[in-house]
Design a protein around this motif. Structure first.
Motif, PDB file in Angstrom:
ATOM      1  N   ARG A   1       8.611  -6.020 -17.159  1.00  0.00           N
ATOM      2  CA  ARG A   1       9.194  -7.282 -16.701  1.00  0.00           C
ATOM      3  C   ARG A   1       9.131  -8.348 -17.800  1.00  0.00           C
ATOM      4  O   ARG A   1      10.082  -9.100 -18.002  1.00  0.00           O
ATOM      5  CB  ARG A   1       8.459  -7.761 -15.445  1.00  0.00           C
TER       6      ARG A   1
ATOM      7  N   LEU B   1      -3.150   3.276 -10.396  1.00  0.00           N
ATOM      8  CA  LEU B   1      -2.501   2.082  -9.852  1.00  0.00           C
ATOM      9  C   LEU B   1      -2.544   0.925 -10.852  1.00  0.00           C
ATOM     10  O   LEU B   1      -1.562   0.197 -11.017  1.00  0.00           O
ATOM     11  CB  LEU B   1      -3.158   1.668  -8.531  1.00  0.00           C
ATOM     12  N   LEU B   2      -3.676   0.768 -11.497  1.00  0.00           N
ATOM     13  CA  LEU B   2      -3.815  -0.298 -12.493  1.00  0.00           C
ATOM     14  C   LEU B   2      -2.855  -0.079 -13.654  1.00  0.00           C
ATOM     15  O   LEU B   2      -2.151  -1.009 -14.080  1.00  0.00           O
ATOM     16  CB  LEU B   2      -5.255  -0.357 -13.002  1.00  0.00           C
TER      17      LEU B   2
ATOM     18  N   GLY C   1      -0.086   1.676 -13.635  1.00  0.00           N
ATOM     19  CA  GLY C   1       1.275   1.487 -13.128  1.00  0.00           C
ATOM     20  C   GLY C   1       1.629   0.011 -13.019  1.00  0.00           C
ATOM     21  O   GLY C   1       2.729  -0.417 -13.397  1.00  0.00           O
ATOM     22  N   SER C   2       0.700  -0.779 -12.524  1.00  0.00           N
ATOM     23  CA  SER C   2       0.924  -2.222 -12.397  1.00  0.00           C
ATOM     24  C   SER C   2       1.095  -2.874 -13.760  1.00  0.00           C
ATOM     25  O   SER C   2       1.988  -3.708 -13.966  1.00  0.00           O
ATOM     26  CB  SER C   2      -0.241  -2.879 -11.663  1.00  0.00           C
ATOM     27  N   LEU C   3       0.238  -2.494 -14.701  1.00  0.00           N
ATOM     28  CA  LEU C   3       0.336  -3.055 -16.054  1.00  0.00           C
ATOM     29  C   LEU C   3       1.645  -2.664 -16.725  1.00  0.00           C
ATOM     30  O   LEU C   3       2.268  -3.472 -17.421  1.00  0.00           O
ATOM     31  CB  LEU C   3      -0.853  -2.611 -16.900  1.00  0.00           C
ATOM     32  N   SER C   4       2.081  -1.440 -16.501  1.00  0.00           N
ATOM     33  CA  SER C   4       3.358  -0.994 -17.066  1.00  0.00           C
ATOM     34  C   SER C   4       4.511  -1.805 -16.493  1.00  0.00           C
ATOM     35  O   SER C   4       5.430  -2.206 -17.209  1.00  0.00           O
ATOM     36  CB  SER C   4       3.590   0.490 -16.779  1.00  0.00           C
ATOM     37  N   LEU C   5       4.467  -2.058 -15.199  1.00  0.00           N
ATOM     38  CA  LEU C   5       5.500  -2.858 -14.555  1.00  0.00           C
ATOM     39  C   LEU C   5       5.528  -4.281 -15.103  1.00  0.00           C
ATOM     40  O   LEU C   5       6.593  -4.835 -15.386  1.00  0.00           O
ATOM     41  CB  LEU C   5       5.282  -2.873 -13.035  1.00  0.00           C
ATOM     42  N   VAL C   6       4.371  -4.872 -15.289  1.00  0.00           N
ATOM     43  CA  VAL C   6       4.289  -6.226 -15.851  1.00  0.00           C
ATOM     44  C   VAL C   6       4.824  -6.241 -17.278  1.00  0.00           C
ATOM     45  O   VAL C   6       5.576  -7.154 -17.663  1.00  0.00           O
ATOM     46  CB  VAL C   6       2.831  -6.753 -15.797  1.00  0.00           C
TER      47      VAL C   6
END
Length: 93
Positions: free
Chosen positions: A27, A16-17, A19-24
């Motif tokens: 963006r 999850l971490l 995935g979140s970092l990849s999304l940030v």
């Protein structure tokens, strides 16, 4: 019912971490691309405005009486009526 083990929870948390970092990161990269495009468009607009102002100034000089009267006189053989005051200014060539 069996509860997930500690290693499974940690693995899910790390996933999850990441995935979140990849999304940030994605963006932020899109935001940087958009900013670069905006800057390029602003530079292009500034150049177009400067060119437009230069063309307006040039039109004003070319349409001025000091330029039109001598050109009409030499090209068309027109003459200035007696008693007319003419101020001749330098024009752009």
């Amino acid at each position: 019912m069996r509860r997930p083990g500690g290693s499974t929870v940690v693995t899910l948390g790390v996933a999850l971490l990441l995935g979140s970092l990849s999304l940030v990161m994605w963006r932020q990269a899109r935001a940087m691309e958009t900013l670069a495009e905006t800057d390029a468009l602003q530079r292009e607009q500034s150049l177009a405005r400067a060119e437009s102002e230069e063309l307006r100034r040039r039109i004003q000089v070319l349409e001025s009486r000091g330029r039109v009267v001598p050109a009409a006189s030499s090209r068309l053989g027109m003459e200035i009526a007696p008693g007319t005051i003419l101020l001749v200014t330098e024009s752009l060539q």
